[in-house]
Design a protein around this motif. Structure first.
Motif, PDB file in Angstrom:
ATOM      1  N   PRO A  87       0.753  -1.160  -0.117  1.00 25.22           N
ATOM      2  CA  PRO A  87       0.091   0.132   0.142  1.00 25.22           C
ATOM      3  C   PRO A  87       0.854   1.198  -0.291  1.00 25.22           C
ATOM      4  CG  PRO A  87      -0.118  -0.866   2.104  1.00 25.22           C
ATOM      5  CD  PRO A  87       0.634  -2.081   1.155  1.00 25.22           C
ATOM      6  N   THR A  88       2.106   1.128   0.317  1.00 23.42           N
ATOM      7  CA  THR A  88       2.886   2.259   0.307  1.00 23.42           C
ATOM      8  C   THR A  88       4.105   2.158  -0.953  1.00 23.42           C
ATOM      9  OG1 THR A  88       4.438   1.137   1.692  1.00 23.42           O
ATOM     10  CG2 THR A  88       2.909   2.545   2.628  1.00 23.42           C
ATOM     11  N   GLY A  89       4.683   3.149  -1.360  1.00 17.72           N
ATOM     12  CA  GLY A  89       5.579   3.306  -2.269  1.00 17.72           C
ATOM     13  C   GLY A  89       5.170   3.642  -3.492  1.00 17.72           C
ATOM     14  N   ALA A  90       5.831   3.622  -4.670  1.00 22.64           N
ATOM     15  CA  ALA A  90       5.565   4.238  -5.915  1.00 22.64           C
ATOM     16  C   ALA A  90       4.856   3.397  -6.860  1.00 22.64           C
ATOM     17  CB  ALA A  90       6.948   4.570  -6.425  1.00 22.64           C
ATOM     18  N   VAL A  91       4.695   2.063  -6.537  1.00 25.39           N
ATOM     19  CA  VAL A  91       4.090   1.064  -7.299  1.00 25.39           C
ATOM     20  C   VAL A  91       2.306   1.385  -7.488  1.00 25.39           C
ATOM     21  CG1 VAL A  91       3.217  -1.610  -7.648  1.00 25.39           C
ATOM     22  CG2 VAL A  91       5.778  -0.771  -7.145  1.00 25.39           C
ATOM     23  N   ILE A  92       1.798   1.341  -6.249  1.00 21.54           N
ATOM     24  CA  ILE A  92       0.489   1.671  -6.409  1.00 21.54           C
ATOM     25  C   ILE A  92       0.083   3.070  -6.819  1.00 21.54           C
ATOM     26  CG2 ILE A  92       0.450   2.341  -4.001  1.00 21.54           C
ATOM     27  CD1 ILE A  92      -2.424   0.418  -5.781  1.00 21.54           C
TER      28      ILE A  92
ATOM     29  N   ARG B 229      -5.806   8.210 -15.473  1.00 18.78           N
ATOM     30  CA  ARG B 229      -5.427   8.998 -16.770  1.00 18.78           C
ATOM     31  C   ARG B 229      -6.243   8.287 -17.934  1.00 18.78           C
ATOM     32  NH1 ARG B 229      -0.412   9.107 -16.497  1.00 18.78           N
ATOM     33  NH2 ARG B 229       0.224   7.450 -18.068  1.00 18.78           N
ATOM     34  N   ARG B 230      -6.031   7.021 -17.987  1.00 15.21           N
ATOM     35  CA  ARG B 230      -6.837   6.362 -19.029  1.00 15.21           C
ATOM     36  C   ARG B 230      -8.207   6.425 -19.024  1.00 15.21           C
ATOM     37  NH1 ARG B 230      -3.469   3.373 -22.350  1.00 15.21           N
ATOM     38  NH2 ARG B 230      -4.902   1.854 -22.772  1.00 15.21           N
ATOM     39  N   ASP B 231      -8.903   6.426 -17.806  1.00 14.82           N
ATOM     40  CA  ASP B 231     -10.330   6.123 -17.473  1.00 14.82           C
ATOM     41  C   ASP B 231     -10.678   6.675 -16.113  1.00 14.82           C
ATOM     42  OD1 ASP B 231     -13.041   5.784 -17.240  1.00 14.82           O
ATOM     43  OD2 ASP B 231     -13.016   3.756 -17.868  1.00 14.82           O
ATOM     44  N   SER B 232     -10.998   8.121 -16.208  1.00 13.65           N
ATOM     45  CA  SER B 232     -11.363   8.570 -14.843  1.00 13.65           C
ATOM     46  C   SER B 232     -12.377   7.561 -13.837  1.00 13.65           C
ATOM     47  CB  SER B 232     -11.769   9.999 -14.782  1.00 13.65           C
ATOM     48  OG  SER B 232     -12.985   9.875 -15.800  1.00 13.65           O
ATOM     49  N   CYS B 233     -13.193   6.927 -14.488  1.00 18.22           N
ATOM     50  CA  CYS B 233     -14.194   6.134 -13.784  1.00 18.22           C
ATOM     51  C   CYS B 233     -13.671   4.729 -13.475  1.00 18.22           C
ATOM     52  CB  CYS B 233     -15.438   5.919 -14.739  1.00 18.22           C
ATOM     53  SG  CYS B 233     -16.370   7.644 -15.146  1.00 18.22           S
ATOM     54  N   VAL B 234     -12.525   4.349 -13.764  1.00 15.00           N
ATOM     55  CA  VAL B 234     -12.073   3.101 -13.532  1.00 15.00           C
ATOM     56  C   VAL B 234     -12.331   2.701 -11.991  1.00 15.00           C
ATOM     57  CG1 VAL B 234      -9.540   3.692 -13.263  1.00 15.00           C
ATOM     58  CG2 VAL B 234     -10.129   1.359 -14.008  1.00 15.00           C
ATOM     59  N   LYS B 235     -12.431   1.533 -11.702  1.00 13.30           N
ATOM     60  CA  LYS B 235     -12.643   0.953 -10.356  1.00 13.30           C
ATOM     61  C   LYS B 235     -11.426   0.084 -10.161  1.00 13.30           C
ATOM     62  CE  LYS B 235     -16.586  -0.445 -11.268  1.00 13.30           C
ATOM     63  NZ  LYS B 235     -18.009  -1.384 -11.324  1.00 13.30           N
ATOM     64  N   ILE B 236     -10.714   0.347  -9.101  1.00 13.10           N
ATOM     65  CA  ILE B 236      -9.358  -0.445  -8.791  1.00 13.10           C
ATOM     66  C   ILE B 236      -9.420  -0.677  -7.122  1.00 13.10           C
ATOM     67  CG2 ILE B 236      -6.829  -0.028  -8.175  1.00 13.10           C
ATOM     68  CD1 ILE B 236      -7.534   0.329 -11.034  1.00 13.10           C
ATOM     69  N   LEU B 237      -9.493  -1.834  -6.891  1.00 12.06           N
ATOM     70  CA  LEU B 237      -9.258  -2.428  -5.417  1.00 12.06           C
ATOM     71  C   LEU B 237      -8.117  -3.225  -5.108  1.00 12.06           C
ATOM     72  CD1 LEU B 237     -11.012  -3.398  -3.378  1.00 12.06           C
ATOM     73  CD2 LEU B 237     -11.768  -5.367  -4.314  1.00 12.06           C
ATOM     74  N   LEU B 238      -7.522  -2.271  -4.158  1.00 20.69           N
ATOM     75  CA  LEU B 238      -6.292  -2.896  -3.617  1.00 20.69           C
ATOM     76  C   LEU B 238      -6.214  -3.959  -2.364  1.00 20.69           C
ATOM     77  CD1 LEU B 238      -3.131  -2.530  -3.556  1.00 20.69           C
ATOM     78  CD2 LEU B 238      -3.444  -0.577  -1.796  1.00 20.69           C
ATOM     79  N   CYS B 239      -5.603  -4.911  -2.656  1.00 13.18           N
ATOM     80  CA  CYS B 239      -5.609  -5.906  -1.300  1.00 13.18           C
ATOM     81  C   CYS B 239      -4.174  -5.735  -1.066  1.00 13.18           C
ATOM     82  CB  CYS B 239      -6.069  -7.402  -1.988  1.00 13.18           C
ATOM     83  SG  CYS B 239      -6.177  -8.495  -0.743  1.00 13.18           S
ATOM     84  N   PRO B 240      -3.775  -5.245   0.036  1.00 13.75           N
ATOM     85  CA  PRO B 240      -2.313  -4.705   0.256  1.00 13.75           C
ATOM     86  C   PRO B 240      -1.884  -6.064   0.901  1.00 13.75           C
ATOM     87  CG  PRO B 240      -3.995  -4.114   2.051  1.00 13.75           C
ATOM     88  CD  PRO B 240      -4.679  -4.663   0.793  1.00 13.75           C
ATOM     89  N   ALA B 241      -0.526  -6.347   0.631  1.00 19.36           N
ATOM     90  CA  ALA B 241       0.309  -7.265   1.218  1.00 19.36           C
ATOM     91  C   ALA B 241       1.730  -6.880   1.134  1.00 19.36           C
ATOM     92  CB  ALA B 241       0.156  -8.360  -0.012  1.00 19.36           C
ATOM     93  N   ARG B 242       2.502  -7.488   1.811  1.00 21.98           N
ATOM     94  CA  ARG B 242       3.816  -7.063   2.101  1.00 21.98           C
ATOM     95  C   ARG B 242       4.668  -7.706   0.729  1.00 21.98           C
ATOM     96  NH1 ARG B 242       6.926  -8.993   6.139  1.00 21.98           N
ATOM     97  NH2 ARG B 242       5.211 -10.780   6.672  1.00 21.98           N
ATOM     98  N   VAL B 243       5.574  -7.371   0.194  1.00 25.49           N
ATOM     99  CA  VAL B 243       6.274  -7.765  -1.136  1.00 25.49           C
ATOM    100  C   VAL B 243       7.645  -8.418  -0.941  1.00 25.49           C
ATOM    101  CG1 VAL B 243       4.607  -6.600  -2.624  1.00 25.49           C
ATOM    102  CG2 VAL B 243       6.560  -5.734  -2.002  1.00 25.49           C
ATOM    103  N   GLN B 244       7.988  -8.350   0.255  1.00 26.35           N
ATOM    104  CA  GLN B 244       9.312  -8.545   0.777  1.00 26.35           C
ATOM    105  C   GLN B 244       9.461  -8.880   2.085  1.00 26.35           C
ATOM    106  OE1 GLN B 244      12.263  -5.661  -0.758  1.00 26.35           O
ATOM    107  NE2 GLN B 244      13.846  -6.624   0.244  1.00 26.35           N
TER     108      GLN B 244
END
Length: 415
Positions: free
Chosen positions: A152-157, A166-181
């Protein structure tokens, strides 16, 4: 007696100090010709052709650089986990004050523990079919919700969100946070994938993290994560590390992209392009609909004309008229036939009348009959009873004399 002399203080700028140390490294003969043994890690390829990596052993690490002019002479490209002998010198990057090892030659010595483990796991999962191309699922063109498994932190998300919005202002993004390291990160990533897979409105899943060394990216080489990616019923886009970093998660995913931003571009269609496509489809649909309606109108007009011409009541009237005409024609034919037969009958009656033996009776003649039959004089004998038939009746008579052969009479007939 010796006197302790106090060192004279020297005032230097940062640049002067770094330059002094750099020259000291250059002047030390020990530091100018070294064969450095270790394991290659955190390998990066610069667009200039230079290689940046880390040489490490069990206790320490040093940053290394191999400039393009020397990298061109490599017999084989280095890889993460490769045990190598680096020939070069110690130097200081004066601008950043960074101590580094400048590599002139790089020779492979062996494969590191992590790389060997990676190859064994890759072979195992490959035999089980987890990387087969026929397992790959297509990325939906118009997804409902895009699931993201990342920190959930950092530049990736932020990169994913920026590109997606930018491609679609109405897009729906659902983040499921997880440690990646780190320890336990593989369980978090696998559980996040499994959770998003259970959500009906999630159409596609992006698994993403930034670049790093083999150790940094090792979470995405863990068997638990690779199996979660392979068994997911939703299409998965893998955006782990940089373009040169290839993990087992990349091989098991349905689509592998070099960066998280590229993953967002693949998952989110351009709103303007979609709208233009929809408008084009709408116009095409309307044109087709207009053509179909016009065609149906022509068909309806033709059917109405045909129906008007073939109305049942009109057909009945027409058939009644045909029947009446046929009846009249039949009666006319019968009448004509009867008249013709009547005339023929009259002609026959006239002919019969003319040929009838009784016709001569009207002219004063009589018919001599005996026993109901007309007889000649030669057949009569004296005493025969005869009947004389006249026009107005009959008279009985008897023969008193016979006729001679020459036609003269023997005796007179008595009436």
């Amino acid at each position: 007696m010796l006197l302790n002399a106090m060192p004279t203080k020297i005032e230097l700028t940062v640049s002067q100090l770094n330059e002094y140390v750099r020259r000291m490294f250059q002047m030390d003969p020990v530091l100018r010709a070294i064969e450095l043994k270790g394991e290659v890690s955190n390998l990066k390829f610069h667009q200039s052709g230079a290689l940046f990596f880390t040489m490490k052993d069990e206790q320490a690490a040093i940053s290394c650089v191999m400039y393009a002019s020397d990298a061109e002479n490599l017999q084989a490209m280095p890889f993460e986990g490769m045990r190598a002998i680096a020939v070069g010198s110690v130097a200081l990057y004066a601008r950043g004050g960074q101590y580094q090892f400048v590599v002139k030659e790089l020779h492979m010595q062996g494969i590191g523990v992590l790389y060997e483990r990676l190859q064994l796991l890759k072979e195992k999962l490959g035999r089980q079919g987890l990387f087969d191309s026929n397992r790959k699922k297509a990325i939906p063109v118009y997804p409902d919700t895009i699931g993201v498994v990342s920190s959930p932190t950092g530049a990736v998300i932020h990169d994913i969100l920026n590109v997606s919005l930018r491609r679609d202002s109405c897009v729906k993004i659902l983040l499921c946070p997880a440690r990646v390291q780190g320890i336990g990160a593989d369980d978090e990533v696998a559980r996040a994938i499994e959770l998003l897979d259970q959500l009906a409105h999630v159409s596609v899943i992006i698994v993403a993290r930034g670049g790093g060394s083999m150790e940094d990216l090792w979470t995405f080489n863990e068997e638990r994560v690779v199996r979660a990616v392979a068994s997911c019923s939703k299409p998965i886009i893998s955006a782990v590390g940089h373009e040169t970093d290839v993990t087992l998660c990349d091989l098991a995913a349905d689509l592998r992209v070099p960066t998280p931003s590229a993953a967002a571009e693949c998952a989110v269609p351009l709103r303007e392009g979609t709208i233009a496509l929809l408008e084009s489809a709408k116009e095409e649909f309307l044109e087709t609909a207009r053509w179909c309606i016009q065609k149906k109108r022509h068909q309806l007009t033709l059917l109405q004309t045909t129906l008007t011409a073939n109305r049942p009541d009109r057909r009945i009237e027409k058939q009644k008229l045909q029947l009446e005409n046929a009846r009249k024609a039949f009666y006319q034919a019968i009448k004509k036939e009867l008249e013709e037969r009547g005339r023929l009958l009259e002609h026959q009656k006239m002919a019969m009348k003319l040929l009838s033996p009784y016709a001569v009776l009207e002219r004063g003649y009589a018919i001599v009959q005996m026993d109901g039959r007309a007889v000649h004089a030669s057949a009569l004998h004296i005493g025969d009873s005869i009947t004389l038939r006249f026009m107005d009746g009959t008279v009985d008579a008897s023969i008193t004399r016979e006729a001679k052969d020459d036609g003269s009479q023997k005796e007179n007939t008595n009436l």
